[in-house]
Design a protein around this motif. Structure first.
Motif, PDB file in Angstrom:
ATOM      1  N   LEU A 135      38.079  35.131  36.223  1.00 52.98           N
ATOM      2  CA  LEU A 135      39.497  35.243  36.557  1.00 52.98           C
ATOM      3  C   LEU A 135      39.672  35.558  38.030  1.00 52.98           C
ATOM      4  CD1 LEU A 135      42.430  35.340  35.364  1.00 52.98           C
ATOM      5  CD2 LEU A 135      42.175  37.837  35.405  1.00 52.98           C
ATOM      6  N   SER A 136      40.609  34.870  38.676  1.00 57.56           N
ATOM      7  CA  SER A 136      40.897  35.124  40.083  1.00 57.56           C
ATOM      8  C   SER A 136      41.584  36.476  40.266  1.00 57.56           C
ATOM      9  CB  SER A 136      41.803  34.022  40.634  1.00 57.56           C
ATOM     10  OG  SER A 136      42.273  34.356  41.925  1.00 57.56           O
ATOM     11  N   ALA A 148      42.854  42.667  32.073  1.00 56.46           N
ATOM     12  CA  ALA A 148      42.903  43.271  30.739  1.00 56.46           C
ATOM     13  C   ALA A 148      43.515  42.308  29.735  1.00 56.46           C
ATOM     14  CB  ALA A 148      43.688  44.574  30.785  1.00 56.46           C
ATOM     15  N   ASP A 149      44.615  41.652  30.104  1.00 56.88           N
ATOM     16  CA  ASP A 149      45.266  40.710  29.193  1.00 56.88           C
ATOM     17  C   ASP A 149      44.413  39.473  28.964  1.00 56.88           C
ATOM     18  OD1 ASP A 149      47.429  42.385  28.883  1.00 56.88           O
ATOM     19  OD2 ASP A 149      48.700  41.349  30.342  1.00 56.88           O
ATOM     20  N   VAL A 150      43.729  39.022  29.991  1.00 57.65           N
ATOM     21  CA  VAL A 150      42.859  37.856  29.848  1.00 57.65           C
ATOM     22  C   VAL A 150      41.681  38.176  28.932  1.00 57.65           C
ATOM     23  CG1 VAL A 150      41.172  36.443  31.104  1.00 57.65           C
ATOM     24  CG2 VAL A 150      43.520  36.668  31.956  1.00 57.65           C
ATOM     25  N   ASN A 151      41.085  39.351  29.097  1.00 54.53           N
ATOM     26  CA  ASN A 151      39.968  39.729  28.234  1.00 54.53           C
ATOM     27  C   ASN A 151      40.397  39.782  26.773  1.00 54.53           C
ATOM     28  OD1 ASN A 151      38.330  39.916  30.447  1.00 54.53           O
ATOM     29  ND2 ASN A 151      38.245  42.157  30.503  1.00 54.53           N
ATOM     30  N   SER A 172      36.538  38.370  24.447  1.00 58.92           N
ATOM     31  CA  SER A 172      35.349  38.992  25.015  1.00 58.92           C
ATOM     32  C   SER A 172      35.614  39.144  26.509  1.00 58.92           C
ATOM     33  CB  SER A 172      34.099  38.140  24.763  1.00 58.92           C
ATOM     34  OG  SER A 172      34.247  36.863  25.357  1.00 58.92           O
ATOM     35  N   PRO A 173      34.859  39.982  27.203  1.00 57.45           N
ATOM     36  CA  PRO A 173      35.169  40.236  28.621  1.00 57.45           C
ATOM     37  C   PRO A 173      34.889  39.042  29.531  1.00 57.45           C
ATOM     38  CG  PRO A 173      33.897  42.040  27.669  1.00 57.45           C
ATOM     39  CD  PRO A 173      33.823  40.914  26.699  1.00 57.45           C
ATOM     40  N   ALA A 174      35.891  38.689  30.326  1.00 63.39           N
ATOM     41  CA  ALA A 174      35.720  37.663  31.358  1.00 63.39           C
ATOM     42  C   ALA A 174      35.068  38.285  32.581  1.00 63.39           C
ATOM     43  CB  ALA A 174      37.076  37.069  31.733  1.00 63.39           C
ATOM     44  N   TRP A 175      34.538  37.442  33.454  1.00 70.81           N
ATOM     45  CA  TRP A 175      34.066  37.903  34.747  1.00 70.81           C
ATOM     46  C   TRP A 175      35.266  37.976  35.700  1.00 70.81           C
ATOM     47  CZ3 TRP A 175      28.938  34.820  35.992  1.00 70.81           C
ATOM     48  CH2 TRP A 175      28.000  35.084  34.980  1.00 70.81           C
ATOM     49  N   PHE A 176      35.125  38.783  36.747  1.00 74.56           N
ATOM     50  CA  PHE A 176      36.238  39.002  37.661  1.00 74.56           C
ATOM     51  C   PHE A 176      35.855  38.557  39.067  1.00 74.56           C
ATOM     52  CE2 PHE A 176      38.833  41.752  40.492  1.00 74.56           C
ATOM     53  CZ  PHE A 176      40.104  41.397  40.040  1.00 74.56           C
ATOM     54  N   GLN A 177      36.589  37.574  39.588  1.00 74.15           N
ATOM     55  CA  GLN A 177      36.387  37.140  40.969  1.00 74.15           C
ATOM     56  C   GLN A 177      37.082  38.115  41.904  1.00 74.15           C
ATOM     57  OE1 GLN A 177      39.190  35.764  42.843  1.00 74.15           O
ATOM     58  NE2 GLN A 177      37.968  35.526  44.716  1.00 74.15           N
TER      59      GLN A 177
END
Length: 448
Positions: A194-195, A203-206, A211-216
């Motif tokens: 996620l950008s 938090a909303d994207v996860n 499951s947990p996204a990576w964070f750019q």
């Protein structure tokens, strides 16, 4: 992922499958094919829906259905543009649909932002055309009915090596922004990054992803803000921080500037000058004091900045934007856990250097000690396999999924992933690779 039926495989005799679900699946496919051929339901909307059901039927290989005359026509609109995600034959067909949708909102600058490279778009275009310099070596007489396209990255099992790259401001193309993307991605068990400046929060994207996204990470030029962004992402469960390092020198996004000339909207409501105003709509900056920030990208970053970030990141730390073996070796010496070979989709610099062209150099430089991911110009399942053969651990897509998002929302993203996934599994069978580990440099040759 369920193994797909090989082209030419006949349906088994239902009498030999008593007690199983196989007869019901066969009957379902036959019914759908009958309906698709019936003039009673020969409307674009119904035909598209039936095509989608056929493509998703268990054991049915999307890219291997040769009975085209009995299936949906996958009709186009009067302007030659698809009107439903199921009508798309490849990801390229989403581009004009996305352009039509964005321009229908009188937002040419939004379209210019998505399509723009820098200067004359040489690097943007090279990212894709460079894949044509590589050919694949195919193998025959290998039983490829069961193919496993899953991959492990940092202990995570992904359903596919295809991951979603960070693209800023997805809210310009779909109100739910990264949340809509995450639902499609989670459904197919891919991973996404996620950008920092998406309209949706990590938090909303996860939560939507399951499951947990990576964070750019765009670090800004205020260390306190950098820390706050990292803490927010890790508190939401994100296991990896992906620091973008390719925005040091500024850029000339000429296509965007040209499109802005045509945009008659009053854009100041969203694009008021000043950093605080610019990020006030971005969920990941909520409750963070940005009053001292003047730059989003941290253009004064050095390798010492990486050391400092390494000191606060509890999970994995990757660098996004590495394009040489020398920088890859430097990254290793500074404790980085992974590298993303990237030139920002041709939006970072006009080097003319495609990411696939430097991938092997970077892979060789790290010598298997850390994962090397790649993005830029990926449009086909064959592109994915070529990148994996040259040593990539996983392969990212950017514009194609945004085309899907802009044209049909979550369903468009889902269809883009479906098409690329089916193409990828098909070419895995042709090269005789039954799983990702069996894809090697022996599968690819270079014309150079």
């Amino acid at each position: 992922m369920e193994p797909e039926r090989t082209a030419g495989t006949h349906d088994p005799d239902p009498s030999q499958a008593a007690g199983s679900a196989e007869p019901r699946m066969i009957a379902r496919r036959r019914l759908l094919k009958f309906l698709a051929a019936s003039p009673l339901v020969a409307t674009p909307t119904v035909a598209s829906a039936i095509a989608s059901l056929l493509a998703s039927a268990p054991g049915q290989a999307l890219a291997q259905n040769y009975d085209v005359l009995r299936a949906s026509r996958r009709a186009l609109g009067p302007d030659g543009i698809i009107t439903a995600p199921g009508d798309a034959l490849n990801v390229f067909e989403f581009e004009p649909a996305a352009k039509k949708a964005v321009l229908s909102q009188d937002a040419p600058a939004h379209w210019g932002y998505l399509e723009s490279g820098v200067d004359g778009d040489v690097t943007r275009d090279a990212n894709h055309t460079a894949y044509q310099r590589y050919s694949l070596r195919v193998k025959r007489l290998i039983d490829a009915r069961k193919v496993d396209s899953s991959v492990k990255v940092f202990g995570e099992t992904w359903g596919s090596p295809i991951f979603i790259c960070p693209v800023s401001s997805l809210g310009a193309y779909e109100p739910e922004a990264g949340v809509a993307v995450a639902r499609a991605v989670g459904k197919r068990k891919h991973q996404m990054i996620l950008s920092t400046v998406d309209n949706a929060s990590i938090a909303d994207v996860n939560k939507a992803l399951g499951s947990p996204a990576w964070f750019q990470l765009y670090p800004t030029d205020d260390w306190a803000v950098t820390q706050a962004l990292v803490n927010c992402a890790e508190a939401a469960g994100s296991p990896a921080i992906v620091l973008t390092v390719d925005r040091q020198g500024g850029r000339n996004t000429e296509d965007l500037f040209r499109a802005r000339r045509l945009d008659q909207r009053d854009c100041t409501a969203c694009h008021t000058p000043g950093f605080a105003n610019d990020v006030s709509r971005k969920a990941n900056f909520f409750d963070i004091d940005v009053s001292k920030v003047t730059n989003l990208y941290g253009t004064g970053m050095t390798w010492e900045s990486v050391d400092r970030l390494r000191g606060i990141v509890k999970g994995k730390l990757l660098l996004k934007g590495i394009m040489t073996g020398d920088d890859a070796k430097q990254a290793l010496s500074h404790g980085v856990d992974g590298i993303l070979v990237s030139n920002h989709g041709g939006r970072a610099e006009e080097s003319g250097q495609a990411t696939i062209g430097v991938l092997a150099e970077v892979v060789d430089a790290v010598d298997g000690r850390i994962p090397v991911l790649v993005d830029g110009g990926v449009r086909r399942g064959t592109d994915v396999l070529k990148a994996l053969a040259l040593g990539a651990t996983a392969v990212g897509i950017g514009r194609p999924y945004v085309w899907g998002l802009a044209s049909f929302g979550e369903a468009g993203v889902d269809r883009v992933l479906e098409i690329l996934g089916a193409e990828f599994v098909t070419i895995m069978r042709q090269v005789g690779a039954l799983n990702i580990k069996e894809i090697t440099r022996g599968n690819v040759t270079s014309a150079l």
